[in-house]
Each structure stands twice: as C-alpha cells, then as structure tokens.
Design a protein around this motif. Structure first.
Motif, PDB file in Angstrom:
ATOM      1  N   MET A  29       0.868  -1.079   0.003  1.00 37.73           N
ATOM      2  CA  MET A  29      -0.038  -0.417  -0.069  1.00 37.73           C
ATOM      3  C   MET A  29       1.136   1.240   0.146  1.00 37.73           C
ATOM      4  O   MET A  29       0.050   2.319  -0.434  1.00 37.73           O
ATOM      5  CB  MET A  29      -0.959   0.234   1.536  1.00 37.73           C
ATOM      6  CG  MET A  29      -1.648  -1.198   1.084  1.00 37.73           C
ATOM      7  SD  MET A  29      -2.894  -1.175   2.101  1.00 37.73           S
ATOM      8  CE  MET A  29      -3.952  -0.418   1.714  1.00 37.73           C
ATOM      9  N   GLY A  30       2.804   0.887   0.644  1.00 33.90           N
ATOM     10  CA  GLY A  30       2.992   2.266   0.148  1.00 33.90           C
ATOM     11  C   GLY A  30       2.819   2.155  -1.220  1.00 33.90           C
ATOM     12  O   GLY A  30       3.373   3.759  -1.851  1.00 33.90           O
ATOM     13  N   ILE A  31       3.775   1.731  -1.910  1.00 38.65           N
ATOM     14  CA  ILE A  31       3.818   2.035  -3.582  1.00 38.65           C
ATOM     15  C   ILE A  31       2.437   2.416  -4.243  1.00 38.65           C
ATOM     16  O   ILE A  31       2.770   3.187  -5.408  1.00 38.65           O
ATOM     17  CB  ILE A  31       4.102   0.420  -3.983  1.00 38.65           C
ATOM     18  CG1 ILE A  31       5.513   0.304  -3.640  1.00 38.65           C
ATOM     19  CG2 ILE A  31       4.163  -0.100  -5.700  1.00 38.65           C
ATOM     20  CD1 ILE A  31       6.825   0.943  -4.328  1.00 38.65           C
ATOM     21  N   SER A  32       1.331   1.733  -3.385  1.00 39.21           N
ATOM     22  CA  SER A  32       0.197   2.336  -3.991  1.00 39.21           C
ATOM     23  C   SER A  32      -0.173   4.148  -4.005  1.00 39.21           C
ATOM     24  O   SER A  32      -0.633   4.620  -4.653  1.00 39.21           O
ATOM     25  CB  SER A  32      -1.637   1.259  -3.951  1.00 39.21           C
ATOM     26  OG  SER A  32      -1.245   1.784  -2.516  1.00 39.21           O
ATOM     27  N   MET A  33       0.406   4.107  -2.826  1.00 41.90           N
ATOM     28  CA  MET A  33       0.564   5.668  -2.518  1.00 41.90           C
ATOM     29  C   MET A  33       1.347   6.861  -3.652  1.00 41.90           C
ATOM     30  O   MET A  33       0.806   7.303  -3.808  1.00 41.90           O
ATOM     31  CB  MET A  33       0.795   6.050  -0.714  1.00 41.90           C
ATOM     32  CG  MET A  33      -0.036   5.549   0.081  1.00 41.90           C
ATOM     33  SD  MET A  33      -1.930   6.397   0.709  1.00 41.90           S
ATOM     34  CE  MET A  33      -2.906   5.207  -0.548  1.00 41.90           C
ATOM     35  N   LEU A  34       3.068   5.280  -3.398  1.00 43.84           N
ATOM     36  CA  LEU A  34       3.119   6.543  -4.363  1.00 43.84           C
ATOM     37  C   LEU A  34       2.996   6.712  -5.967  1.00 43.84           C
ATOM     38  O   LEU A  34       2.957   7.595  -6.532  1.00 43.84           O
ATOM     39  CB  LEU A  34       4.515   5.692  -4.099  1.00 43.84           C
ATOM     40  CG  LEU A  34       5.432   6.581  -3.574  1.00 43.84           C
ATOM     41  CD1 LEU A  34       6.504   5.547  -3.503  1.00 43.84           C
ATOM     42  CD2 LEU A  34       5.405   7.385  -2.314  1.00 43.84           C
ATOM     43  N   ILE A  45      -4.712   1.788 -11.427  1.00 48.11           N
ATOM     44  CA  ILE A  45      -3.719   1.562 -11.536  1.00 48.11           C
ATOM     45  C   ILE A  45      -3.331   0.549 -10.389  1.00 48.11           C
ATOM     46  O   ILE A  45      -2.136   0.210 -10.036  1.00 48.11           O
ATOM     47  CB  ILE A  45      -2.384   2.347 -12.008  1.00 48.11           C
ATOM     48  CG1 ILE A  45      -2.939   2.673 -13.764  1.00 48.11           C
ATOM     49  CG2 ILE A  45      -1.013   1.825 -12.024  1.00 48.11           C
ATOM     50  CD1 ILE A  45      -2.516   3.310 -14.592  1.00 48.11           C
ATOM     51  N   GLY A  46      -3.443   1.892  -9.237  1.00 48.88           N
ATOM     52  CA  GLY A  46      -2.890   1.449  -7.640  1.00 48.88           C
ATOM     53  C   GLY A  46      -3.285   0.174  -7.393  1.00 48.88           C
ATOM     54  O   GLY A  46      -2.473  -0.872  -6.407  1.00 48.88           O
TER      55      GLY A  46
END
Length: 238
Positions: free
Chosen positions: A158-163, A186-187
């Motif tokens: 979810m950290g990558i999805s935030m980015l 995409i997230g």
C-alpha cells in the motif's frame, strides 16, 4: 563515565553494550544532510525499496519476513512516508476538493468520518489494510503467514500504491487532466498483482483471491466507518 542509554561503564568512544556514542555530536546542517542521505541511500533506503517492490514485490517481502530485514526500509516507516507524500500531493493541488465536497451546517457523524477519511486518505488507507489483512488470512488460511506478517506485506504494497496515487496527483495538478481515476485503477491493480505475487506467481487464482481480499477489505472498512458513525450518533442522542 557511564552510558546515557544503558548506564554501562564506557572506556571508549562507544558503549560496549548498546553501541551508543559516548558523546553525541551537535545537530547542525551537516547532521540533517546526513540523515536525508541515509533515508535516500541506494541500499536499504527508500529509493532502493521502491525499486525492489515495483520489480519483484513478492520475493522481496518474503525475504524481508524470513531472511533479511536490513535491505528494505522498515515497513511502518515506509507506509508513513509514502502516505505523507500522498497527502502533501493532493493537498497542494486541492485534488480532494474536486471529487468530494461535504457541505452543511451540522454534519452527521458518518459524514464527518468520511470527511476525515477524505482529508487523511493516506492514513485511512493504513487502517483499511487491517481489514484487507483479515480477508487475506481467510482466503490464504492454508499458508503459514499470520496476521501480523500480512500487515507487513500490506505496509509495503500500500506504500507503493500511495506513490502511484501521488504520481497521478502530480500529473493531474500539472496538466489539469482528470487522471486520478486512472491512478486509482493502476494502484488497485498493483496491489492485487503484488499480493498475488507474494503468495506465488505461478497460480493465477492467487491474483483473483488477492483482488477479492482487497475489494472486500475496502467494503468492510467503509461499512465499519458507517456503523461507527451511526453508533456514535445513537450514543449522543441518548
């Protein structure tokens, strides 16, 4: 002299028990730059962590859980930093106001809760991860991973999805095009792929279960927020 951290006697520059320096250097500009460099360090830094989680999330998270916990940024720190980046992005461009705008005099508690979620989506996303982890525990109950290990997985994913959301917020703010919906798709797609990859990329069914757990986690989180609001309203009225 004795160590200020563990009170062990010190006869050198560092404590032989805990490694604490005998005397701390004064905080100045050089110290701040060193800390920033440490965070962005190629190995064990946030940029390295992002690269590894984008290219090979499943293997890297499995390695973190069972083999090496020094290569990647600590998961809780990672998700907090990425959520902060997301919050700064949407607030700087006022993107959240373009989608949902709650108005009214005295807002009901459920509406106030969702208004908070709207304004602090990065941190609400962390709480939603708990619900997703519960569904993953159910769907992958034959695996040996416990709830806390799945929460570590979700912190990274979810950290990558935030980015990803932050990137599309930046692009929307610069171009004016409505791109956040694409970023959302995409997230969610990345999260489903990364979770499925964690449980084994050789089985397509893992990706379907990962997507289902993510979707049901979002729904469960939403329903819980609504119920919490209604319960608070009932308690206030009585």
């Amino acid at each position: 002299m004795n160590c200020n951290n563990c009170n062990t006697e010190i006869n050198s520059r560092f404590c032989p028990e805990c490694g604490q320096p005998a005397s701390l250097k004064r905080i100045d500009g050089h110290y701040i730059l060193h800390e920033i460099e440490h965070i962005l360090h190629v190995e064990r830094g946030i940029l390295f962590t992002v690269k590894e989680l984008v290219l090979n999330p499943g293997q890297n998270v499995r390695n973190y859980l069972s083999e090496n916990r020094s290569r990647l940024v600590k998961p809780v720190i990672f998700v907090i930093i990425t959520s902060l980046i997301y919050s700064l992005s949407i607030n700087f461009f006022h993107i959240d106001d373009q989608y949902i705008n709650f108005e009214g005099g005295e807002l009901a508690t459920p509406v106030k809760i969702f208004k908070w979620i709207q304004s602090h989506y990065g941190y609400a996303n962390i709480m939603m991860g708990i619900f997703i982890a519960l569904w993953l525990t159910l769907f992958f109950r034959k695996r040996s991973y416990n709830l806390f290990e799945l929460l570590i997985l979700l912190c990274f994913v979810m950290g990558i999805s935030m980015l990803i959301y932050s990137l599309f917020a930046l692009l929307q703010g610069l171009t004016g095009a409505k791109l956040m919906a694409i970023g959302g798709v995409i997230g969610v797609g990345y999260c489903s792929w990364a979770i499925g990859d964690f449980f084994g990329r050789d089985r397509v069914f893992n990706y379907a279960k990962a997507f289902s757990a993510y979707l049901l986690g979002m729904i469960s989180f939403t329903i819980s927020a609504i119920l919490l609001g209604f319960i608070i309203d009932l308690m206030i009225r009585h």
